[in-house]
Design an enzyme around this catalytic site. Structure first.
Site, PDB file in Angstrom:
ATOM      1  N   GLU A 356     -17.796 -27.660  71.289  1.00 38.84           N
ATOM      2  CA  GLU A 356     -18.711 -28.516  71.112  1.00 38.84           C
ATOM      3  C   GLU A 356     -19.919 -27.756  70.544  1.00 38.84           C
ATOM      4  O   GLU A 356     -20.062 -26.616  70.457  1.00 38.84           O
ATOM      5  CB  GLU A 356     -19.263 -28.814  72.263  1.00 38.84           C
ATOM      6  CG  GLU A 356     -19.879 -27.830  73.244  1.00 38.84           C
ATOM      7  CD  GLU A 356     -19.886 -28.137  74.847  1.00 38.84           C
ATOM      8  OE1 GLU A 356     -20.755 -27.669  75.384  1.00 38.84           O
ATOM      9  OE2 GLU A 356     -18.863 -28.771  75.184  1.00 38.84           O
ATOM     10  N   HIS A 442     -17.246 -24.125  83.309  1.00 36.51           N
ATOM     11  CA  HIS A 442     -16.399 -25.172  83.514  1.00 36.51           C
ATOM     12  C   HIS A 442     -15.451 -24.584  84.686  1.00 36.51           C
ATOM     13  O   HIS A 442     -14.106 -24.256  84.520  1.00 36.51           O
ATOM     14  CB  HIS A 442     -15.526 -25.572  82.414  1.00 36.51           C
ATOM     15  CG  HIS A 442     -16.450 -26.548  81.521  1.00 36.51           C
ATOM     16  ND1 HIS A 442     -15.893 -26.641  79.957  1.00 36.51           N
ATOM     17  CD2 HIS A 442     -17.576 -26.860  81.549  1.00 36.51           C
ATOM     18  CE1 HIS A 442     -16.654 -27.271  79.490  1.00 36.51           C
ATOM     19  NE2 HIS A 442     -17.870 -27.613  80.281  1.00 36.51           N
ATOM     20  N   ASN A 480     -14.473 -31.126  78.193  1.00 37.15           N
ATOM     21  CA  ASN A 480     -15.493 -30.764  79.144  1.00 37.15           C
ATOM     22  C   ASN A 480     -14.796 -31.730  80.434  1.00 37.15           C
ATOM     23  O   ASN A 480     -14.456 -32.798  80.249  1.00 37.15           O
ATOM     24  CB  ASN A 480     -16.661 -31.446  78.945  1.00 37.15           C
ATOM     25  CG  ASN A 480     -17.082 -31.035  77.447  1.00 37.15           C
ATOM     26  OD1 ASN A 480     -16.415 -31.299  76.566  1.00 37.15           O
ATOM     27  ND2 ASN A 480     -18.190 -30.445  77.534  1.00 37.15           N
TER      28      ASN A 480
HETATM   29  P1  FDA Z   1     -19.928 -29.745  91.501  1.00 31.59           P
HETATM   30  O1  FDA Z   1     -20.035 -28.317  91.257  1.00 31.59           O
HETATM   31  O2  FDA Z   1     -20.485 -30.802  90.616  1.00 31.59           O
HETATM   32  O3  FDA Z   1     -20.580 -29.941  93.007  1.00 31.59           O
HETATM   33  C1  FDA Z   1     -20.383 -29.204  94.140  1.00 31.59           C
HETATM   34  C2  FDA Z   1     -21.576 -29.502  95.050  1.00 31.59           C
HETATM   35  O4  FDA Z   1     -21.260 -28.798  96.356  1.00 31.59           O
HETATM   36  C3  FDA Z   1     -22.876 -28.600  94.776  1.00 31.59           C
HETATM   37  O5  FDA Z   1     -24.216 -29.809  94.436  1.00 31.59           O
HETATM   38  C4  FDA Z   1     -23.291 -27.636  95.572  1.00 31.59           C
HETATM   39  O6  FDA Z   1     -24.471 -27.303  95.752  1.00 31.59           O
HETATM   40  C5  FDA Z   1     -22.490 -28.084  96.772  1.00 31.59           C
HETATM   41  N1  FDA Z   1     -21.882 -27.258  97.613  1.00 31.59           N
HETATM   42  C6  FDA Z   1     -21.300 -26.166  97.474  1.00 31.59           C
HETATM   43  N2  FDA Z   1     -20.864 -25.357  98.310  1.00 31.59           N
HETATM   44  C7  FDA Z   1     -21.453 -26.091  99.509  1.00 31.59           C
HETATM   45  C8  FDA Z   1     -21.246 -25.874 100.755  1.00 31.59           C
HETATM   46  N3  FDA Z   1     -20.810 -24.727 101.465  1.00 31.59           N
HETATM   47  N4  FDA Z   1     -22.121 -26.457 101.828  1.00 31.59           N
HETATM   48  C9  FDA Z   1     -22.694 -27.816 101.030  1.00 31.59           C
HETATM   49  N5  FDA Z   1     -22.883 -28.079  99.937  1.00 31.59           N
HETATM   50  C10 FDA Z   1     -22.328 -27.052  98.915  1.00 31.59           C
HETATM   51  N6  FDA Z   1     -18.923 -30.825  82.166  1.00 31.59           N
HETATM   52  C11 FDA Z   1     -18.612 -31.828  81.492  1.00 31.59           C
HETATM   53  O7  FDA Z   1     -17.765 -32.642  81.686  1.00 31.59           O
HETATM   54  N7  FDA Z   1     -19.427 -32.158  80.481  1.00 31.59           N
HETATM   55  C12 FDA Z   1     -20.613 -31.368  80.328  1.00 31.59           C
HETATM   56  O8  FDA Z   1     -21.440 -31.592  79.242  1.00 31.59           O
HETATM   57  C13 FDA Z   1     -20.844 -30.193  80.869  1.00 31.59           C
HETATM   58  N8  FDA Z   1     -21.892 -29.248  80.717  1.00 31.59           N
HETATM   59  C14 FDA Z   1     -22.242 -28.342  81.809  1.00 31.59           C
HETATM   60  C15 FDA Z   1     -23.314 -27.538  81.529  1.00 31.59           C
HETATM   61  C16 FDA Z   1     -23.659 -26.617  82.420  1.00 31.59           C
HETATM   62  C17 FDA Z   1     -25.040 -25.773  82.545  1.00 31.59           C
HETATM   63  C18 FDA Z   1     -22.773 -26.428  83.912  1.00 31.59           C
HETATM   64  C19 FDA Z   1     -23.381 -25.481  84.959  1.00 31.59           C
HETATM   65  C20 FDA Z   1     -21.764 -27.375  83.701  1.00 31.59           C
HETATM   66  C21 FDA Z   1     -21.440 -28.010  82.711  1.00 31.59           C
HETATM   67  N9  FDA Z   1     -20.383 -28.954  83.055  1.00 31.59           N
HETATM   68  C22 FDA Z   1     -20.027 -30.003  81.979  1.00 31.59           C
HETATM   69  C23 FDA Z   1     -19.190 -29.009  84.193  1.00 31.59           C
HETATM   70  C24 FDA Z   1     -19.391 -29.970  85.035  1.00 31.59           C
HETATM   71  O9  FDA Z   1     -20.611 -30.063  85.589  1.00 31.59           O
HETATM   72  C25 FDA Z   1     -18.878 -29.604  86.548  1.00 31.59           C
HETATM   73  O10 FDA Z   1     -17.314 -29.484  85.953  1.00 31.59           O
HETATM   74  C26 FDA Z   1     -18.671 -30.219  87.575  1.00 31.59           C
HETATM   75  O11 FDA Z   1     -20.138 -30.739  87.918  1.00 31.59           O
HETATM   76  C27 FDA Z   1     -17.787 -30.182  88.819  1.00 31.59           C
HETATM   77  O12 FDA Z   1     -17.769 -31.134  89.820  1.00 31.59           O
HETATM   78  P2  FDA Z   1     -17.236 -30.794  91.163  1.00 31.59           P
HETATM   79  O13 FDA Z   1     -16.933 -32.027  91.869  1.00 31.59           O
HETATM   80  O14 FDA Z   1     -16.068 -29.931  91.225  1.00 31.59           O
HETATM   81  O15 FDA Z   1     -18.330 -30.070  91.661  1.00 31.59           O
END
Ligand code: FDA
Length: 503
Positions: A356, A442, A480
């Site tokens: 990207e 990711h 992504n």
């Molecule tokens: P996700 O991580 O979204 O959610 C997990 C949640 O659980 C969080 O809110 C966390 O706080 C909570 N949690 C964790 N442990 C816990 C506990 N023990 N008790 C209570 N709550 C808890 N992807 C994409 O497709 N396009 C993009 O443009 C981007 N760009 C990007 C930029 C940046 C800076 C980041 C950090 C990430 C991306 N991504 C991305 C990746 C994408 O955001 C990521 O793959 C998904 O959010 C993952 O989704 P999940 O449902 O797996 O968990």
């Protein structure tokens, strides 16, 4: 348990969690969501909910005394990061030895901080990664459903060609073309109509005001505006924020009991609770979900959990890199924070890369072209539980990223050669580094579908226990990942509701 019982609990509020909660609620199941981060809906003293990337304050970062931005330096100077008071901010960098993982914290998980790029993987690669999943059904039903619910939209090609805000992407496209490489538009959940109104001065600026990674104040349709809004709209879903799940056990009667810590926004524990439920859905992300299950297995709380829990982790081949352009090729002082174009060389059998074209919205001309390359790296890491510290570690060494760096290098060497340009060595911390191979955006895997779980995310060894997030995907998806995480969760929860819950 202290008497508080809910039919279903969903841990986390990211993509997988949000899908599970909405579909459970629609099936009539009372559902409680537990999220360790906060609800991001209250403006701070500056009138905004989120800080911008250029002026990070305590809202930017999860409980640290200094921000930890992915591009840590400029001309090797430590000008980017700032000292802050520890606070339950929106972006966390989880440092796991030789790999650091960025994750979002708050209602909406990663959707709050990410770049919104909403890419459906190419079907042939999806079939390679998840061969046991019926691709026909995924591409006919679940991917379209996810794209619609996430409100994925496309940039207007005419506007893209003329606006100053995407000059950086057009410059990179022309340079890729000189090397014989093609580009493709990347769909997004950021509302491109809103962005055009920002450019015209008709709407408050967010993408055009350097907002991303620490949240967007406008324009981005994060999960709190899509799936989670719909889930709350059913009246069947409750979200409790600043509630971190610490441990899972099971009662004789089969109910799951969660030990939960409630904190304040400085991270201090204000209450410790035990909550019970009949059906437990883990949507805490690759790191969060895997840690909970590893702890449960290793402490003997859930001893029948599979030895596969913790295995099969990967960073989706993420490598960041940057090039220095000639002075006659400026990338623009004005850059949209939302990427819109990718270099697609995935069909290259020697070194598949989907890169990207990322903005570097510095507010001044930098002549930098920045990229987040997604490569196909077969190396995998393993999560391990350390009894002494009660924490999860990751077995992954920096040299495991060598195949990913080599693939990115082969593509960007071609672009540099064709354009007479060189890499930037000053952006990724101290030392001369042109490839950032020590962090990822990711994280994928840890509770892989068909290994740690059955083919629908049912955790092996226990009934009524489910994984619904990115930990199901075995380390790589080639694009992504959030559209795939969402669509897979739709598929799995549909089956689970029909077979395990609905009567
Ligand atoms: P996700 O991580 O979204 O959610 C997990 C949640 O659980 C969080 O809110 C966390 O706080 C909570 N949690 C964790 N442990 C816990 C506990 N023990 N008790 C209570 N709550 C808890 N992807 C994409 O497709 N396009 C993009 O443009 C981007 N760009 C990007 C930029 C940046 C800076 C980041 C950090 C990430 C991306 N991504 C991305 C990746 C994408 O955001 C990521 O793959 C998904 O959010 C993952 O989704 P999940 O449902 O797996 O968990």
């Amino acid at each position: 348990a202290d008497g508080s019982h809910t039919p279903a609990v969903v841990v986390g509020t990211g993509y997988g969690a949000a899908v599970a909660a909405l579909r459970l609620a629609e099936a009539g199941v009372e559902t409680l969501m537990l999220e360790m981060g906060q609800q991001w809906d209250t403006p701070g003293a500056d009138g905004n909910v989120f800080p911008s990337m250029l002026k990070p304050d305590e809202r930017s970062t999860w409980l640290k005394s200094r921000t930890e931005a992915p591009l840590g330096s400029f001309l090797w100077l430590d000008v980017v990061n700032k000292n802050i008071t520890p606070y339950t901010g929106v972006l966390d960098r989880v440092n796991l030895g030789q790999m650091s993982v960025y994750v979002g914290r708050g209602v909406g998980g990663g959707s709050l901080v990410n770049g919104g790029m909403a890419v459906t993987p190419r079907r042939s690669y999806f079939e390679e990664v998840l061969p046991q999943v019926d691709a026909e059904e995924m591409y006919a039903r679940h991917f379209p459903r996810a794209n619609a619910a996430l409100k994925v939209n496309h940039i207007d090609a005419g506007w893209f060609e003329e606006t100053e805000w995407y000059r950086f992407a057009r410059v990179s496209r022309a340079q890729a073309a000189k090397a014989g490489l093609g580009t493709t538009f990347v769909p997004n959940v950021y509302d491109f109509d809103h962005m055009r109104r920002e450019a015209a001065g008709e709407a408050p600026k967010s993408a055009l005001a350097t907002e991303v990674i620490y949240g967007n104040n406008h324009g981005k349709r994060s999960l709190d505006r899509t799936y989670l809004a719909a889930a709350l709209g059913t009246g069947k879903v409750t979200i409790r924020t600043l509630h971190q799940v610490k441990a899972i056990t099971r009662q004789r009667d089969g109910a799951y009991v969660l030990t939960v810590e409630e904190t304040d926004t400085r991270g201090r524990t204000v209450a410790r609770k035990q909550l019970s439920c009949t059906h437990l859905f883990l949507g805490a992300g690759s790191l969060g979900t895997t840690e909970l299950l590893l702890r449960a297995r290793e402490t003997g709380a859930l001893p029948e959990l599979s030895p596969e829990i913790g295995a099969g982790w990967g960073p989706n081949g993420n490598i960041m890199t940057a090039r220095a352009n000639h002075v006659w090729n400026p990338t623009g002082a004005h850059q949209s924070s939302i990427p819109a174009l990718g270099i697609d060389d995935w069909d290259n059998p020697a070194a598949p890369v989907f890169a990207e074209i990322a903005p570097l919205p510095a507010g001044l001309e930098t002549w930098v072209s920045l990229y987040l390359a997604i490569t196909k790296n077969p190396e995998r890491g393993t999560f391990v539980y350390d009894t002494a510290t009660d924490r999860m570690g990751l077995r992954w060494t920096r040299d495991q990223n060598a195949p990913a760096v080599a693939a990115a290098k082969s593509l960007f060497d071609r672009i540099n050669k064709a354009n007479g340009t060189i890499y930037r060595y000053d952006l990724f911390g101290s030392g001369a580094r042109n490839f950032a191979d020590d962090f990822c955006y990711h994280p994928l895997g840890g509770c892989v579908l068909g290994k740690a779980t059955d083919l629908y995310g049912r955790v092996r060894g226990y009934d009524h226990l489910y994984v619904t997030d990115g930990s199901l995907i075995p380390g790589s998806i080639g694009v992504n990942p959030f559209v795939t995480i969402t669509a897979l969760a739709e598929r799995n929860v549909e089956r689970v509701i029909a077979q395990d819950i609905a009567r």
